[in-house]
Design a protein around this motif. Structure first.
Motif, PDB file in Angstrom:
ATOM      1  N   GLY A 199       0.795  -1.224   0.000  1.00 14.96           N
ATOM      2  CA  GLY A 199       0.000   0.000   0.000  1.00 14.96           C
ATOM      3  C   GLY A 199       0.827   1.274   0.000  1.00 14.96           C
ATOM      4  N   ASN A 200       2.025   1.224   0.570  1.00 17.35           N
ATOM      5  CA  ASN A 200       2.884   2.415   0.572  1.00 17.35           C
ATOM      6  C   ASN A 200       3.138   2.909  -0.844  1.00 17.35           C
ATOM      7  OD1 ASN A 200       3.236   2.427   3.335  1.00 17.35           O
ATOM      8  ND2 ASN A 200       5.167   1.292   3.271  1.00 17.35           N
ATOM      9  N   TYR A 201       3.244   1.965  -1.762  1.00 16.79           N
ATOM     10  CA  TYR A 201       3.638   2.310  -3.130  1.00 16.79           C
ATOM     11  C   TYR A 201       2.437   2.777  -3.923  1.00 16.79           C
ATOM     12  CZ  TYR A 201       7.604   0.481  -0.914  1.00 16.79           C
ATOM     13  OH  TYR A 201       8.585   0.337   0.026  1.00 16.79           O
ATOM     14  N   GLY A 202       1.281   2.161  -3.674  1.00 17.67           N
ATOM     15  CA  GLY A 202       0.053   2.640  -4.301  1.00 17.67           C
ATOM     16  C   GLY A 202      -0.228   4.078  -3.888  1.00 17.67           C
ATOM     17  N   ALA A 203       0.001   4.365  -2.603  1.00 14.38           N
ATOM     18  CA  ALA A 203      -0.297   5.700  -2.075  1.00 14.38           C
ATOM     19  C   ALA A 203       0.669   6.769  -2.604  1.00 14.38           C
ATOM     20  CB  ALA A 203      -0.239   5.657  -0.541  1.00 14.38           C
ATOM     21  N   SER A 204       1.831   6.349  -3.055  1.00 12.87           N
ATOM     22  CA  SER A 204       2.822   7.338  -3.501  1.00 12.87           C
ATOM     23  C   SER A 204       2.637   7.718  -4.969  1.00 12.87           C
ATOM     24  CB  SER A 204       4.237   6.786  -3.294  1.00 12.87           C
ATOM     25  OG  SER A 204       4.501   5.766  -4.241  1.00 12.87           O
ATOM     26  N   LEU A 205       1.796   6.982  -5.682  1.00  9.22           N
ATOM     27  CA  LEU A 205       1.704   7.206  -7.129  1.00  9.22           C
ATOM     28  C   LEU A 205       1.132   8.578  -7.484  1.00  9.22           C
ATOM     29  CD1 LEU A 205       0.433   3.684  -8.284  1.00  9.22           C
ATOM     30  CD2 LEU A 205       2.760   4.589  -8.386  1.00  9.22           C
ATOM     31  N   TYR A 206       0.086   8.971  -6.764  1.00 14.84           N
ATOM     32  CA  TYR A 206      -0.557  10.248  -7.105  1.00 14.84           C
ATOM     33  C   TYR A 206       0.379  11.448  -6.886  1.00 14.84           C
ATOM     34  CZ  TYR A 206      -3.871  14.086  -7.245  1.00 14.84           C
ATOM     35  OH  TYR A 206      -4.495  15.271  -7.543  1.00 14.84           O
ATOM     36  N   PRO A 207       0.988  11.583  -5.685  1.00 13.11           N
ATOM     37  CA  PRO A 207       1.943  12.681  -5.517  1.00 13.11           C
ATOM     38  C   PRO A 207       3.100  12.621  -6.517  1.00 13.11           C
ATOM     39  CG  PRO A 207       1.492  11.605  -3.408  1.00 13.11           C
ATOM     40  CD  PRO A 207       0.803  10.801  -4.452  1.00 13.11           C
ATOM     41  N   ALA A 208       3.593  11.414  -6.794  1.00  9.80           N
ATOM     42  CA  ALA A 208       4.707  11.280  -7.742  1.00  9.80           C
ATOM     43  C   ALA A 208       4.269  11.729  -9.133  1.00  9.80           C
ATOM     44  CB  ALA A 208       5.198   9.835  -7.780  1.00  9.80           C
ATOM     45  N   LYS A 209       3.015  11.434  -9.472  1.00 10.57           N
ATOM     46  CA  LYS A 209       2.524  11.839 -10.790  1.00 10.57           C
ATOM     47  C   LYS A 209       2.446  13.367 -10.902  1.00 10.57           C
ATOM     48  CE  LYS A 209      -1.048  11.112 -14.225  1.00 10.57           C
ATOM     49  NZ  LYS A 209      -1.219  12.573 -14.448  1.00 10.57           N
ATOM     50  N   GLN A 210       2.038  14.014  -9.806  1.00 16.77           N
ATOM     51  CA  GLN A 210       2.010  15.488  -9.827  1.00 16.77           C
ATOM     52  C   GLN A 210       3.402  16.031 -10.129  1.00 16.77           C
ATOM     53  OE1 GLN A 210      -1.203  16.891  -9.202  1.00 16.77           O
ATOM     54  NE2 GLN A 210      -1.557  14.693  -9.289  1.00 16.77           N
ATOM     55  N   ALA A 211       4.410  15.441  -9.487  1.00 14.77           N
ATOM     56  CA  ALA A 211       5.783  15.890  -9.701  1.00 14.77           C
ATOM     57  C   ALA A 211       6.219  15.620 -11.139  1.00 14.77           C
ATOM     58  CB  ALA A 211       6.717  15.193  -8.718  1.00 14.77           C
ATOM     59  N   GLN A 212       5.835  14.444 -11.653  1.00 16.74           N
ATOM     60  CA  GLN A 212       6.229  14.102 -13.027  1.00 16.74           C
ATOM     61  C   GLN A 212       5.576  15.050 -14.035  1.00 16.74           C
ATOM     62  OE1 GLN A 212       5.216   9.972 -12.704  1.00 16.74           O
ATOM     63  NE2 GLN A 212       7.076   9.620 -11.496  1.00 16.74           N
ATOM     64  N   ASP A 213       4.357  15.490 -13.733  1.00 15.55           N
ATOM     65  CA  ASP A 213       3.690  16.459 -14.604  1.00 15.55           C
ATOM     66  C   ASP A 213       4.450  17.789 -14.637  1.00 15.55           C
ATOM     67  OD1 ASP A 213       1.785  14.596 -15.182  1.00 15.55           O
ATOM     68  OD2 ASP A 213       0.245  15.430 -13.855  1.00 15.55           O
ATOM     69  N   HIS A 214       5.258  18.033 -13.598  1.00 12.24           N
ATOM     70  CA  HIS A 214       6.078  19.245 -13.573  1.00 12.24           C
ATOM     71  C   HIS A 214       7.533  18.964 -13.926  1.00 12.24           C
ATOM     72  CE1 HIS A 214       2.503  20.614 -11.354  1.00 12.24           C
ATOM     73  NE2 HIS A 214       2.799  21.784 -11.917  1.00 12.24           N
ATOM     74  N   ASN A 215       7.739  17.871 -14.666  1.00 13.25           N
ATOM     75  CA  ASN A 215       9.059  17.577 -15.220  1.00 13.25           C
ATOM     76  C   ASN A 215      10.103  17.120 -14.186  1.00 13.25           C
ATOM     77  OD1 ASN A 215      10.673  17.243 -17.475  1.00 13.25           O
ATOM     78  ND2 ASN A 215      11.558  19.300 -17.319  1.00 13.25           N
ATOM     79  N   PHE A 216       9.639  16.588 -13.062  1.00 16.86           N
ATOM     80  CA  PHE A 216      10.570  15.932 -12.134  1.00 16.86           C
ATOM     81  C   PHE A 216      10.394  14.426 -12.279  1.00 16.86           C
ATOM     82  CE2 PHE A 216       9.799  20.082 -10.152  1.00 16.86           C
ATOM     83  CZ  PHE A 216      11.100  20.497  -9.934  1.00 16.86           C
ATOM     84  N   HIS A 217      11.462  13.674 -11.988  1.00 15.10           N
ATOM     85  CA  HIS A 217      11.348  12.210 -12.042  1.00 15.10           C
ATOM     86  C   HIS A 217      10.661  11.667 -10.790  1.00 15.10           C
ATOM     87  CE1 HIS A 217      14.912  12.646 -14.806  1.00 15.10           C
ATOM     88  NE2 HIS A 217      14.108  11.886 -15.518  1.00 15.10           N
ATOM     89  N   GLN A 218      11.006  12.235  -9.656  1.00 16.73           N
ATOM     90  CA  GLN A 218      10.450  11.709  -8.411  1.00 16.73           C
ATOM     91  C   GLN A 218      10.492  12.746  -7.295  1.00 16.73           C
ATOM     92  OE1 GLN A 218      13.789   9.068  -6.509  1.00 16.73           O
ATOM     93  NE2 GLN A 218      13.487   8.395  -8.603  1.00 16.73           N
ATOM     94  N   LEU A 219       9.869  12.388  -6.189  1.00 13.45           N
ATOM     95  CA  LEU A 219       9.766  13.291  -5.045  1.00 13.45           C
ATOM     96  C   LEU A 219      10.807  12.982  -3.990  1.00 13.45           C
ATOM     97  CD1 LEU A 219       5.926  13.279  -4.473  1.00 13.45           C
ATOM     98  CD2 LEU A 219       7.343  15.168  -5.305  1.00 13.45           C
TER      99      LEU A 219
END
Ligand SMILES: *Cc1c(COP(=O)(O)O)cnc(C)c1O
Length: 356
Positions: A199-219
């Motif tokens: 579940g830790n990884y499922g929960a991290s997908l949305y925030p990580a996607k926001q960052a990726q939309d702003h041209n970062f690879h990860q948080l």
């Protein structure tokens, strides 16, 4: 039957797919070997461990892992040495951590020796799948999930423990751009951040996607309470080099996954006489070091990439660029040494390689 008496049965696959692999185009984690490992937990003990042809697994629609997330995993790698021998990097450490995750998630432990032996046997059966190209390896994915077939929230009484193998190339080819997160949270104190729980990884997908939309690879995750302290980078631990000292968030808090790669880097660098500090690392001091030029290096540490150097750190509206890769002499040396150690090109003075 005692665990030590469990014998692993083997059903060989009829038609190996190893000659159909496109070794030059190996997407991470999508190609699997001919066999997999499966063992079931029921009536209070592990039973019937077997290696069988890679295949789908049947499941009941009420299977509790799907509904309530009692599911944990590990990740480690096997390497091919020049003399043809195969070794696995520190599997005893994964066995220990797997059981720590199991305890936190109310799941049964897998005896460490059995955990390592299941991996060893599976890798030896699929040994032709361990690539011998530079930077390539065989990724090993042990995992356990709850299989009780009814919809009620309580620890399951039945589980499956499985291992998959996947040949992989280099995970991160380019230096990474990361953003220090100041709203979302990976793990809170008292939560399950220390466990490799699905579940830790499922929960991290949305925030990580926001960052990726702003041209970062990860948080870069920060503490859940105040977002003032650095915790991890994506699914890797994070290490900074400031004024010739390696600085990394301490694992005392249960919000940080205790990485084996980071531990190995710390042990190696310490043996070279490099100063290492494991302590709370504030966002403020990181930003200050980026501003005044004392930040020599920052990198993620994890099994997938070993060491992923960070090129850009974003924080709020600002972005900071880190020194050029050729100036990162320490992290370059650590990565080269660790990669060489894993394939027997430098002496394994720590005894980290476990031979298959
Ligand atoms: C697996 C993992 C790591 C790295 O651990 P290694 O043992 O070095 O592979 C770091 N952080 C998180 C959140 C992880 O899941």
């Amino acid at each position: 039957m005692a665990i030590s008496e469990l014998t692993i049965s083997v059903e060989q696959c009829k038609d190996s797919a190893v000659n159909r692999v496109d070794w030059d185009n190996l997407p991470f984690g999508r190609v699997f070997t001919d066999h997999m490992f499966l063992m079931e937990y029921a009536d209070g003990h592990w039973q019937d461990p077997k290696i069988m042809p890679f295949q789908d697994i049947p499941m009941h629609p009420a299977m509790s892992a799907i509904h309530y997330g009692q599911s944990i995993f590990e990740g480690l790698k096997a390497y091919k040495h020049e003399d043809g021998r195969l070794s696995i990097f520190r599997p005893d450490m994964n066995a220990k951590r797997f059981n720590e995750s199991a305890i936190r998630m109310c799941m049964p432990e897998v005896p460490e020796a059995l955990f390592v032996e299941c991996i060893r046997k599976l890798v030896s059966i699929d040994s032709s799948w361990v690539p011998n190209k530079p930077g390539y390896s065989l990724y090993i994915r042990p995992f356990m999930f709850a299989t009780d077939a009814w919809v009620g929230i309580k620890p399951s009484e039945t589980y499956k423990f499985m291992i998959l193998l996947s040949p992989v190339g280099n995970y991160y080819a380019e230096p990474v751009r990361v953003k220090i997160e100041s709203y979302y949270t990976r793990a809170a104190q008292g939560g399950v951040g220390r466990a490799k729980a699905a579940g830790n990884y499922g929960a991290s997908l949305y925030p990580a996607k926001q960052a990726q939309d702003h041209n970062f690879h990860q948080l870069v995750w920060t503490d859940a309470k105040e977002h003032k302290y650095i915790e991890e980078s994506g699914t890797m631990n994070i290490v900074f080099q400031i004024n010739d000292t390696l600085i990394t968030p301490s694992e005392e808090q249960d919000t940080i996954l205790r990485g084996i790669t980071k531990r190995s880097i710390i042990e190696l660098a310490s043996s070279w006489g490099i100063a290492v500090e494991e302590r709370k690392v504030s966002v403020e001091e990181v930003i200050q070091a980026l501003r005044d030029g004392t930040m020599q290096d920052a990198f993620g540490a994890g099994t997938a990439a070993t060491l992923a150097q960070i090129d850009i750190i974003g924080y709020k509206e600002e972005v900071f660029k880190l020194p050029a890769m050729e100036k990162r002499t320490l992290s370059n040396r650590i990565k080269e040494h660790l990669d060489a150690l894993k394939i027997g090109k430098v002496e394994d003075t720590f005894g980290w390689n476990y031979f298959v």
